[in-house]
Scaffold this motif. Sequence first.
Motif, mmCIF file in Angstrom:
data_model
loop_
_atom_site.group_PDB
_atom_site.id
_atom_site.type_symbol
_atom_site.label_atom_id
_atom_site.label_comp_id
_atom_site.label_asym_id
_atom_site.label_seq_id
_atom_site.Cartn_x
_atom_site.Cartn_y
_atom_site.Cartn_z
ATOM 1 N N SER A 12 0.664 -1.146 -0.373
ATOM 2 C CA SER A 12 0.178 0.090 -0.086
ATOM 3 C C SER A 12 0.715 1.307 -0.084
ATOM 4 O O SER A 12 2.549 1.092 0.414
ATOM 5 N N GLU A 57 0.951 -0.156 -5.070
ATOM 6 C CA GLU A 57 -0.587 0.721 -4.564
ATOM 7 C C GLU A 57 -0.229 1.473 -5.456
ATOM 8 O O GLU A 57 0.540 2.305 -4.855
ATOM 9 N N SER A 90 -2.239 5.505 -5.549
ATOM 10 C CA SER A 90 -3.105 6.608 -3.831
ATOM 11 C C SER A 90 -3.538 7.542 -5.075
ATOM 12 O O SER A 90 -2.070 8.173 -5.769
#
Length: 298
Positions: free
Chosen positions: A184, A267, A269
Amino acid sequence: VNTVAPSVTGAAKVGQVLAAEPGTWDTEGLTFAYQWLRDGEAIAGATASVYSATKDDLAESVAVRVTATKAGRPDGKATSAPVVVGLGDAPTVVEAPVISGEPEVGEQLSVSEGTWSTEGLAFTYQWTRDGAPIDGATGASYTVVEVDRERVVGVLVTATKAGYADGSAVVAGVEVPAAEEPASSTTRVKVLDRPVRAGERAVLKVAVRTVGDVVPTGTVRVKVMGGKEITRNLGEADDGVRTLKLPKLAVGKHRVKVFFLGSDEVEASRAKVLMVRVRPAKAGARAEAPGRSVADLW
């Protein structure tokens, strides 16, 4: 005179030994000589009481002619009934072939031949995915592809030799792991060197952070609302941080959106919408018109 015909004993297969039984004769004290025949023709050098069938005998009729001799008497001759020679026994595995290499997408797996009960073998290969053949994967090596993820990649090794039945070994397969979940990320942006005056270019600092040790790489997209959208690459050497300049903006407030588009490892963002305020130029300073060139943005 032969009273009970000679016979051939043993397994009539390539690689097996056949033995001649001379039969029964009406005279005692005889000496026997042998000549092995293939389809009625003498086999060169095959004059012992035993004969090892070769690949040339496959599917042919093999018999033995026995000559009985005794001093002072004429020779007697008799021929056995023929036997048809079949395929030799298939080679069997002594030490199984094994797969080597990392079962990761893009990596190459290789398989050894193993050790077999028969010498002089040739080998063919068929790689499998969960037991089903993989089209075109017939070499001693195989490169793992994306579709192999979470599947077992194995290989069927076939040992061949002329005149013998084929032997085969199903090699224990290796499981290709699933793709790792991307890390993330968070994206933050702030304006440096405030206040921003008319005719100046606002300097932004964009920071992309991840969970763990993964360094974010990929594309950063910046969009000034009502203006042009631009993209730039975030390289590994940037360690997730880029400093950039916006175009010259008119006096007032401007909404700026910043996105990190993500990669296979990280990921995507987006940062919170940034409000860039441009104040009038200082008294006596010459204000320049806002620029429009994309080349001036970084």
